[in-house]
Design an enzyme around this catalytic site. Structure first.
Site, PDB file in Angstrom:
ATOM      1  N   SER A 146      93.139  -8.139  57.414  1.00  0.00           N
ATOM      2  CA  SER A 146      91.990  -7.250  57.323  1.00  0.00           C
ATOM      3  C   SER A 146      91.690  -6.828  55.893  1.00  0.00           C
ATOM      4  O   SER A 146      90.768  -6.063  55.671  1.00  0.00           O
ATOM      5  CB  SER A 146      92.240  -5.991  58.164  1.00  0.00           C
ATOM      6  OG  SER A 146      93.307  -5.254  57.626  1.00  0.00           O
ATOM      7  N   TYR A 147      92.481  -7.334  54.956  1.00  0.00           N
ATOM      8  CA  TYR A 147      92.316  -6.925  53.563  1.00  0.00           C
ATOM      9  C   TYR A 147      91.461  -7.956  52.846  1.00  0.00           C
ATOM     10  O   TYR A 147      91.832  -9.117  52.713  1.00  0.00           O
ATOM     11  CB  TYR A 147      93.696  -6.807  52.903  1.00  0.00           C
ATOM     12  CG  TYR A 147      93.642  -6.394  51.457  1.00  0.00           C
ATOM     13  CD1 TYR A 147      93.377  -5.080  51.107  1.00  0.00           C
ATOM     14  CD2 TYR A 147      93.860  -7.317  50.447  1.00  0.00           C
ATOM     15  CE1 TYR A 147      93.346  -4.695  49.782  1.00  0.00           C
ATOM     16  CE2 TYR A 147      93.826  -6.943  49.123  1.00  0.00           C
ATOM     17  CZ  TYR A 147      93.579  -5.628  48.808  1.00  0.00           C
ATOM     18  OH  TYR A 147      93.539  -5.257  47.499  1.00  0.00           O
ATOM     19  N   LYS A 148      90.299  -7.570  52.396  1.00  0.00           N
ATOM     20  CA  LYS A 148      89.394  -8.462  51.693  1.00  0.00           C
ATOM     21  C   LYS A 148      89.275  -7.991  50.245  1.00  0.00           C
ATOM     22  O   LYS A 148      88.630  -6.987  49.966  1.00  0.00           O
ATOM     23  CB  LYS A 148      88.022  -8.473  52.368  1.00  0.00           C
ATOM     24  CG  LYS A 148      88.082  -8.997  53.796  1.00  0.00           C
ATOM     25  CD  LYS A 148      86.711  -9.008  54.432  1.00  0.00           C
ATOM     26  CE  LYS A 148      86.791  -9.541  55.851  1.00  0.00           C
ATOM     27  NZ  LYS A 148      85.477  -9.575  56.509  1.00  0.00           N
ATOM     28  N   PRO A 149      89.938  -8.664  49.309  1.00  0.00           N
ATOM     29  CA  PRO A 149      89.955  -8.189  47.932  1.00  0.00           C
ATOM     30  C   PRO A 149      88.603  -8.307  47.263  1.00  0.00           C
ATOM     31  O   PRO A 149      87.795  -9.179  47.567  1.00  0.00           O
ATOM     32  CB  PRO A 149      90.985  -9.110  47.255  1.00  0.00           C
ATOM     33  CG  PRO A 149      90.989 -10.337  48.096  1.00  0.00           C
ATOM     34  CD  PRO A 149      90.706  -9.891  49.492  1.00  0.00           C
TER      35      PRO A 149
END
Length: 648
Positions: free
Chosen positions: A23-26
């Site tokens: 769920s982590y979109k940099p």
């Protein structure tokens, strides 16, 4: 980085997001290295180690840092932009898409060696050649005779960010220099540099200073660089710390210090949520922003490439649904999701599904306090959030947050909170823990002071341990094992994950790097997780052997006290012979006569004849058990153990 399937982005957006790497979109990051090329920076420094006769200048160490940084990010973060700007050079060079777009604008004593862009293999090779002093690339490091204007350097950086990365949310300027007062007492030049720094600040560019002290002069930020503006709302680890330790010493330690300092600030400002209310009581709220500081590193997401054109193009997948009976394309608005309940399908519209997951607005609500000792170690099952106060919604949030942080630290307590990370996310109970600032051996900040939100598992998330009937080991074994464990402690008694990189991940990156840069393929991966057997044997070898002897003694005592098992040496009668004829596979049990004597005599007789393999596993186990030996393992192990015992 959703779930590896480009066709399910819409469905994934509707599902509840978990706090993990999927769920982590940099945010795309743009980093520009500004490296000083003055005479003092080009002066080689001898190594402090008498065994090493190499010398290295601070400029070379800085270029190596930029090269290592580019090597890491070109594969792990393929969308990030990087560039190298040399200032204080005799030559001047500036890349422009249109040379006439800026008119007569020039930047004297500034050499843009690598333009701010997604680095290509050619640019990485060029930077490596500059680091290794190959070809004519070293000529660009000729220092200028006159003093460079920092206002000119900052204005050049402003133009680079404006033209190359206008829409990037994260833009950072890394300044590496040993000159703490570039303009002396010239107020005009100092004022011009401050104005240009303010322009960068208004543009959203963060200035990161990496000061280098000379052997005869310590770098002092207060002379000039403290006057440059920084973001007051950013956490401490995102700001340029004027009190941070400066890089000093010989070339090797200088390189290590710079690498450590740069790696600590390689992560840009990437908020997972911003301006979320932290509710301390009824009608008592402050605002905080959340960050993910700890995240599992994984290979960059691969893509499908279409090779039939003039040049390779990333293929974009498109999905569609069709009816089984007619083959007609089914539109998205015609599809409804259903759940099974009692054998029936219960359908829900998209609005009804959103209502089912609506537990209110995102919030961190304090519901109580507990001693920090009440939190078990196994409750840490998900990625924690790091929160820091924000003054945008509620003025005075920083003061209240600081008071709560100091109180929790002083009283050694934690706060239980009701936590909803984002709109549509499921609520969780979490522990809000105050964290202290931690520095590494170089004085660089590893973890900032602030609060950690640790999601706790619910009761149905916890599995009970299976029941066991294992007996407790004797005290003598426990005492000797305690000595062994003490001898195998890590340095400083702390496990640092950054010192033990994932070998499979690093091997993946190393192969990609070799293929992209035309390097020789490595023979084997570098695995720092392999135990150091010689050192382990030197520290604890004698203690381990002593513990093994004690284990044999304790096992012999336990076996002697246990009841002796019934012998399996019986006479085989007619019933056994009848079963042999009916069975397609005759039994391999040997025939033992009634007058063959005791169990030990029978085993010794077969040992003399060299026919121990004809004995059954049960006979071998009974013999070993009666003599206080281990009966575990396969038949070959049992025979070897019997032979060893009889030979002794």
């Amino acid at each position: 980085m959703a779930d590896g399937n480009p066709h399910r982005e819409d469905e994934a957006a509707e599902e509840e997001e978990e706090i993990d790497e999927t769920s982590y979109k940099p945010v795309k990051d743009a980093v520009l290295f500004a490296i000083d090329v003055s005479d003092s920076m080009l002066t080689p420094r001898p190594s402090a180690d008498p065994k090493k006769h190499t010398q290295e200048s601070p400029t070379t160490a800085a270029l190596k840092c930029a090269y290592h940084f580019m090597q890491q990010r070109i594969i792990s973060n393929p969308q990030d932009m990087m560039g190298v700007l040399l200032f204080g050079t005799q030559a001047s060079k500036f890349f422009e898409e249109d040379e006439d777009s800026r008119g007569d604008l020039s930047y004297p004593n500034c050499y843009l060696f690598t333009d701010l862009d997604v680095p290509s293999a050619h640019e990485v090779k060029g930077l490596r050649a500059l680091v290794d002093d190959e070809g004519d690339s070293r000529e660009v490091l000729s220092p200028a005779k006159e003093q460079v204007s920092m206002a000119n350097v900052l204005f050049c950086a402003n133009q680079i960010f404006t033209s190359r990365a206008p829409n990037f949310l994260s833009r950072r300027l890394f300044i590496i220099t040993d000159n703490d007062n570039p303009h002396g007492d010239d107020k005009t030049l100092r004022s011009a540099a401050t104005v240009r720094a303010k322009d960068l600040y208004d543009l959203g560019v963060t200035i990161e200073l990496f000061p280098i002290s000379r052997p005869e002069h310590e770098f002092k930020n207060s002379k000039f660089y403290d006057s440059l503006p920084s973001d007051p709302e950013a956490p401490a680890y995102l700001q340029s710390d004027s009190k941070a330790a400066t890089a000093t010493g010989d070339g090797i330690s200088l390189l290590n210090t710079l690498l450590s300092s740069i790696n600590s600030r390689t992560v840009p400002r990437r908020t997972h949520f911003s301006n979320m209310p932290l509710e301390l009581g009824p009608d008592f709220r402050i605002s905080v922003s959340g960050y993910i500081l700890l995240r599992r590193q994984a290979p960059a997401r691969n893509s499908f490439i279409w090779l039939n054109g003039e040049k390779p193009v990333v293929a974009k997948g498109v999905t569609s649904h069709s009816a089984d009976d007619t083959g007609r394309t089914v539109e998205k608005w015609e599809i409804r999701k259903a759940y099974k309940f009692g054998g029936d399908q219960v359908t829900f519209s998209p609005d009804e599904q959103k209502a089912l997951r609506d537990f209110g607005e995102p919030v961190i609500r304090v519901i109580g306090f507990k001693p920090i000792t009440a939190l078990p170690f196994w409750a840490n099952v998900k990625h924690p959030y790091f929160i820091y106060p924000s003054e945008e919604d509620y003025v005075g949030s920083s003061r209240v947050f600081s008071a709560l942080h100091q109180t929790l630290l002083r009283s050694k307590k934690m706060a239980l909170v009701w936590f909803i990370a984002r709109k549509g996310a499921g609520p969780v109970l979490a522990a809000m823990i105050a964290g202290e600032e931690k520095l590494d051996e170089n004085g660089v900040q590893k973890y900032p002071p602030g609060m950690w939100i640790l999601p706790l598992p619910f009761a149905d998330d916890i599995r009970q341990n299976p029941e066991t009937t294992l007996n407790v080991a004797p005290e003598s074994l426990i005492d000797q094992m305690r000595v062994i464990v003490q001898q195998l402690q890590l340095p400083k008694g702390v496990y640092e994950p950054l010192k033990y990189p994932n070998p499979s991940l690093q091997w993946h990156y190393r192969i990609l790097q070799a293929l992209a840069l035309d390097e020789d393929l490595p023979e084997k991966p570098e695995d720092k997780t392999i135990p150091k057997y010689r050192q382990i044997d030197k520290r604890a070898g004698d203690y381990v052997l002593s513990w093994a002897d004690e284990l044999e003694k304790q096992y012999a005592k336990t076996s002697a006290a246990a009841p002796r098992p019934t012998s399996t040496l019986v006479k085989r009668g007619s019933k056994d012979r009848a079963s042999e004829t009916e069975d397609s596979k005759p039994s391999k049990k040997i025939k033992v006569e009634e007058d063959s004597g005791s169990l030990e005599e029978e085993v010794r007789r077969h040992h003399k004849k060299g026919t121990l393999s004809k004995l059954t596993v049960a006979i071998l186990k009974d013999f070993l058990t009666s003599n206080g030996r281990s009966n575990a393992g396969k038949k070959a192990d049992l025979i070897e153990r019997v032979e060893e015992f009889l030979e002794q």
